[in-house]
Scaffold this motif. Sequence first.
Motif, PDB file in Angstrom:
ATOM      1  N   THR A  48     -29.439  17.318  13.027  1.00 39.18           N
ATOM      2  CA  THR A  48     -27.918  17.750  12.660  1.00 39.18           C
ATOM      3  C   THR A  48     -27.610  17.947  11.294  1.00 39.18           C
ATOM      4  O   THR A  48     -26.396  17.845  11.353  1.00 39.18           O
ATOM      5  CB  THR A  48     -27.209  16.969  13.733  1.00 39.18           C
ATOM      6  OG1 THR A  48     -27.193  15.995  13.899  1.00 39.18           O
ATOM      7  CG2 THR A  48     -27.787  17.413  15.130  1.00 39.18           C
ATOM      8  N   HIS A  49     -28.234  16.712  10.714  1.00 34.02           N
ATOM      9  CA  HIS A  49     -27.295  16.142   9.632  1.00 34.02           C
ATOM     10  C   HIS A  49     -27.427  16.265   8.041  1.00 34.02           C
ATOM     11  O   HIS A  49     -27.064  15.643   7.445  1.00 34.02           O
ATOM     12  CB  HIS A  49     -26.981  14.334  10.111  1.00 34.02           C
ATOM     13  CG  HIS A  49     -27.154  13.684  10.268  1.00 34.02           C
ATOM     14  ND1 HIS A  49     -25.168  13.350  10.557  1.00 34.02           N
ATOM     15  CD2 HIS A  49     -26.588  13.518  11.992  1.00 34.02           C
ATOM     16  CE1 HIS A  49     -25.222  12.642  11.681  1.00 34.02           C
ATOM     17  NE2 HIS A  49     -25.822  12.287  12.596  1.00 34.02           N
ATOM     18  N   ILE A  50     -28.680  17.566   8.505  1.00 37.58           N
ATOM     19  CA  ILE A  50     -29.572  17.602   7.125  1.00 37.58           C
ATOM     20  C   ILE A  50     -28.238  18.989   7.082  1.00 37.58           C
ATOM     21  O   ILE A  50     -28.456  20.474   7.705  1.00 37.58           O
ATOM     22  CB  ILE A  50     -30.900  17.975   7.330  1.00 37.58           C
ATOM     23  CG1 ILE A  50     -31.739  16.690   7.597  1.00 37.58           C
ATOM     24  CG2 ILE A  50     -31.147  19.067   6.254  1.00 37.58           C
ATOM     25  CD1 ILE A  50     -33.026  16.922   8.084  1.00 37.58           C
ATOM     26  N   THR A  69     -26.809  15.000   2.932  1.00 42.01           N
ATOM     27  CA  THR A  69     -26.609  14.960   4.651  1.00 42.01           C
ATOM     28  C   THR A  69     -25.461  14.459   4.349  1.00 42.01           C
ATOM     29  O   THR A  69     -24.750  14.935   3.368  1.00 42.01           O
ATOM     30  CB  THR A  69     -27.426  13.218   4.780  1.00 42.01           C
ATOM     31  OG1 THR A  69     -26.641  12.312   4.228  1.00 42.01           O
ATOM     32  CG2 THR A  69     -28.808  13.394   4.468  1.00 42.01           C
ATOM     33  N   ASP A  70     -24.831  14.765   5.357  1.00 44.17           N
ATOM     34  CA  ASP A  70     -23.236  14.157   5.734  1.00 44.17           C
ATOM     35  C   ASP A  70     -23.656  13.058   5.946  1.00 44.17           C
ATOM     36  O   ASP A  70     -24.368  12.342   5.533  1.00 44.17           O
ATOM     37  CB  ASP A  70     -22.591  15.133   6.880  1.00 44.17           C
ATOM     38  CG  ASP A  70     -22.986  15.201   8.129  1.00 44.17           C
ATOM     39  OD1 ASP A  70     -24.384  14.504   8.356  1.00 44.17           O
ATOM     40  OD2 ASP A  70     -23.118  16.103   8.831  1.00 44.17           O
ATOM     41  N   ASP A  71     -22.202  12.408   6.400  1.00 42.09           N
ATOM     42  CA  ASP A  71     -21.935  10.884   6.666  1.00 42.09           C
ATOM     43  C   ASP A  71     -23.673  10.668   8.096  1.00 42.09           C
ATOM     44  O   ASP A  71     -22.972  10.891   9.140  1.00 42.09           O
ATOM     45  CB  ASP A  71     -21.036  11.129   7.862  1.00 42.09           C
ATOM     46  CG  ASP A  71     -19.766  10.470   6.420  1.00 42.09           C
ATOM     47  OD1 ASP A  71     -20.188   9.430   5.839  1.00 42.09           O
ATOM     48  OD2 ASP A  71     -19.255  11.392   6.637  1.00 42.09           O
ATOM     49  N   LEU A 101     -37.043  10.683   7.527  1.00 39.38           N
ATOM     50  CA  LEU A 101     -37.061  10.239   6.718  1.00 39.38           C
ATOM     51  C   LEU A 101     -35.934   9.180   6.515  1.00 39.38           C
ATOM     52  O   LEU A 101     -35.184   8.078   6.027  1.00 39.38           O
ATOM     53  CB  LEU A 101     -37.588  11.256   4.669  1.00 39.38           C
ATOM     54  CG  LEU A 101     -38.608  11.467   4.395  1.00 39.38           C
ATOM     55  CD1 LEU A 101     -38.485  12.289   3.699  1.00 39.38           C
ATOM     56  CD2 LEU A 101     -39.757  10.130   4.473  1.00 39.38           C
ATOM     57  N   VAL A 102     -34.938  10.934   6.825  1.00 43.89           N
ATOM     58  CA  VAL A 102     -33.316  10.114   7.117  1.00 43.89           C
ATOM     59  C   VAL A 102     -33.573   9.143   8.416  1.00 43.89           C
ATOM     60  O   VAL A 102     -32.932   8.433   8.339  1.00 43.89           O
ATOM     61  CB  VAL A 102     -31.790  11.578   8.138  1.00 43.89           C
ATOM     62  CG1 VAL A 102     -31.223  10.855   7.976  1.00 43.89           C
ATOM     63  CG2 VAL A 102     -32.625  12.462   7.014  1.00 43.89           C
ATOM     64  N   SER A 103     -33.828   9.316   9.510  1.00 45.83           N
ATOM     65  CA  SER A 103     -34.039   8.025  10.791  1.00 45.83           C
ATOM     66  C   SER A 103     -34.660   6.510   9.955  1.00 45.83           C
ATOM     67  O   SER A 103     -33.818   5.720  10.718  1.00 45.83           O
ATOM     68  CB  SER A 103     -35.230   8.394  11.397  1.00 45.83           C
ATOM     69  OG  SER A 103     -34.688   7.215  12.822  1.00 45.83           O
ATOM     70  N   HIS A 104     -35.370   6.845   8.752  1.00 46.27           N
ATOM     71  CA  HIS A 104     -36.224   5.981   7.959  1.00 46.27           C
ATOM     72  C   HIS A 104     -35.013   5.205   7.283  1.00 46.27           C
ATOM     73  O   HIS A 104     -34.941   3.914   7.448  1.00 46.27           O
ATOM     74  CB  HIS A 104     -37.408   5.715   7.640  1.00 46.27           C
ATOM     75  CG  HIS A 104     -37.625   4.512   6.789  1.00 46.27           C
ATOM     76  ND1 HIS A 104     -38.710   3.836   7.070  1.00 46.27           N
ATOM     77  CD2 HIS A 104     -38.081   4.636   5.126  1.00 46.27           C
ATOM     78  CE1 HIS A 104     -38.747   2.766   6.262  1.00 46.27           C
ATOM     79  NE2 HIS A 104     -38.283   3.379   5.385  1.00 46.27           N
TER      80      HIS A 104
END
Length: 328
Positions: free
Chosen positions: A161-163, A147-149, A245-248
């Motif tokens: 959008t962060h992947i 990911t980015d920030d 998973l990113v959200s978690h």
Amino acid sequence: MKLASLKNSTRDGALIVVSRNLKRAVSAGEIAPTLQAAIDNWQDAEPRLQALSEALNAGNVVNSFDFDARNVDSPLPRAYQWLDASAYLSHVELVRKARGAEMPKSFLEDPLMYQGSSDYFTGPQDPVIVGSEDWGVDLEAEVAIITDDVPMLTTPVDARTHIKLLMLVNDISLRHIIPAELNKGFGFLNGKGVTAFSPVAVTPDELGAQWDGAKVDLPLTVHINGEKLGDPLAGVDMYFDFPRLVSHATATRALGAGTVIGSGTISNHDRGRGFCCISEKRALETVAHGEPRTSFFRFGDRVRVEMFDNQGASVFGAIDQPVQKYAR
């Protein structure tokens, strides 16, 4: 585009762009010295790297060289953060069933995830070094994202959008150490070996229609000593997709650029395509025969993890590692 980190005298390698067919490469040092530096400044670096990739694939780069996966580290040789999930609940369910335990209903509501060691990763064709065969040395073949920030409390919709990049993973697990460690109630430490990633990390567009923004719709193939262990479908039975998973992971904190998140062992409820770890095969043997019949890794064994597109081309290159005994 496809990016890799060429081994050099530093801990973070040198960023290179690799051709789509994994045959040629070119230095990206004028854009960013390392992959971490590129991710830190992705908005500026990405279009410049993409332009270099297009030139390389068109044969318009004069200073390109032959690409050899033996000469690269994992795309991020070390990362500020490595989070590994267990998003394929068929894996969790089977492993627990083999030891007579049911899967808690809470596992259907909240992803399993732990924070692993990320101070260094093993190169994709460097050996798996372990101290003893008695540790129960196993692989876990996975897909991972970079990911980015990512801000705290990011929703699954916004997480897409962060992947920025995807890779393959060989997450070494020491099965005979893990149970006692988990019984302490404080998570993994010694039960996990050093993790290896694929020779290249790829931008999502390289996967075409096989990436829907959340899952990779391709099989992941594992061989041990040249014999296929399995090729389960990565896009099937992934109960929690990557945006989830990113959200978690952002439920209580932000994620820094260069965070790596793994899917956990690829696993299908239909076992007809085999396995991405030895423990699943052993679990089925235990259910069927009362005991496992397949051994964990022995010194001298070799594991290969690779993903092919619908035309049979390798997408990420191969993780291809011998298992060796540690020697001081």
